[in-house]
Design an enzyme around this catalytic site. Structure first.
Site, PDB file in Angstrom:
ATOM      1  N   ASP A 267      32.532 113.404  65.238  1.00  0.00           N
ATOM      2  CA  ASP A 267      31.509 112.592  65.906  1.00  0.00           C
ATOM      3  C   ASP A 267      30.545 113.453  66.741  1.00  0.00           C
ATOM      4  O   ASP A 267      30.979 114.283  67.547  1.00  0.00           O
ATOM      5  CB  ASP A 267      32.184 111.555  66.817  1.00  0.00           C
ATOM      6  CG  ASP A 267      33.031 110.571  66.028  1.00  0.00           C
ATOM      7  OD1 ASP A 267      32.493 109.545  65.598  1.00  0.00           O
ATOM      8  OD2 ASP A 267      34.223 110.863  65.820  1.00  0.00           O
TER       9      ASP A 267
ATOM     10  N   ASP B  35      34.436 119.460  64.404  1.00  0.00           N
ATOM     11  CA  ASP B  35      34.629 118.138  64.996  1.00  0.00           C
ATOM     12  C   ASP B  35      33.789 117.157  64.165  1.00  0.00           C
ATOM     13  O   ASP B  35      32.868 117.578  63.450  1.00  0.00           O
ATOM     14  CB  ASP B  35      34.145 118.202  66.452  1.00  0.00           C
ATOM     15  CG  ASP B  35      33.983 116.838  67.070  1.00  0.00           C
ATOM     16  OD1 ASP B  35      34.947 116.056  67.025  1.00  0.00           O
ATOM     17  OD2 ASP B  35      32.889 116.546  67.610  1.00  0.00           O
TER      18      ASP B  35
END
Ligand SMILES: [Mg+2]
Length: 269
Positions: free
Chosen positions: A69, A67
């Site tokens: 953020d 991922d």
């Protein structure tokens, strides 16, 4: 049944002394002597990362998926963009609740992006150059995977502006994210094309594996939010990185104290 617990910390003398009263210590990992040891208690007590050594054969891993953020990078990009419109607080609250699973991702993204309408695209470069850092240990982790010939991907509910720059900076192999619509050098307040939500993240990983002929069990996924759970669920090994409580309870490996390079420990046993 004896399992190996990894102490994900360089063993200073104090910690070694405390832990060796309970466990046999071998370098940075320990052989678990007590079947009922509660890793959560150990984490709380010593404030370092403890995990069971995965049973999965890590030499079979072909793909590492992160991922973006608050996982591969230190910020939520959308909150920082919002800061340039003086609405960081308003947007940040929505982001946080969404990552905890308390708001629907699609409507939350729609709402937050609409609040950015009219902002100059220059803001995106400012966020990248002034606010964004790769998380501690992130660069080492990516370099490590390159030495192992494991491909690397960034899959994000954030924006391609940032994933594309990270692909260049870190020499990642694949990326998938939402496209911010731009007209006349301003954000239009919407995204273009397929929305990358939890399902789309998982679909991207599956499609990549299908195309390359890898099985999903040959994938490591790391993330921090509930929209990472779908892709974590299909992966051979799931890692929660400084993640939300609702994520932690569903994963194989939990990193709450150390950097992303703690994932390397799993290979070095
Ligand atoms: Mg995240």
């Amino acid at each position: 049944m004896s399992m190996t617990i990894i102490i994900q910390h360089s063993l200073d003398e104090n910690i070694a002394k405390k832990i060796s009263s309970k466990f046999q210590v071998f370098n940075t990992h320990i052989r678990h002597k007590i079947v009922s040891a509660n890793l959560d208690d150990l984490r709380q007590q010593y404030q370092i990362d403890f995990n069971y050594l995965p049973k999965l054969d890590l030499s079979s891993i072909q793909l590492f998926v992160s991922d973006m953020d608050s996982t591969l990078i230190n910020i939520e990009c959308i909150d920082e963009i919002a800061d340039f419109a003086n609405i960081k607080r308003e947007v940040g609250v929505i982001t946080e609740l969404t990552m905890q699973g308390k708001l629907d991702f699609g409507s939350s993204l729609f709402k937050r992006v609409s609040l950015l309408k009219g902002l100059s695209v220059d803001v995106l470069d400012k966020v990248y150059t002034q606010r964004l850092s790769v998380s501690p240990g992130g660069r080492s982790l990516i370099s490590f995977f390159k030495t192992k010939f494991i491909k690397t991907a960034i899959v994000s509910g954030g924006f391609t502006y940032f994933t594309n720059r990270l692909v260049k900076d870190l020499a990642l192999d694949y990326a998938c994210a939402n496209v911010l619509s731009i007209e006349n050098n301003q954000l239009t307040g919407v995204t273009e094309g397929l929305m990358i939500n939890a399902q789309a993240k998982s679909d991207f990983v599956k499609a990549l594996c299908d195309k390359q002929g890898w099985s999903y069990s040959q994938v490591i996924v790391v993330g921090d939010g509930v929209n990472d759970l779908d892709m974590m669920n299909i992966a051979g090994l799931s890692v929660a990185y400084h993640a939300k409580p609702s994520v932690i309870k569903h994963v194989d490996i939990i990193i709450n104290f150390g950097g992303l390079d703690k994932i390397i420990d799993l290979f070095n046993q």
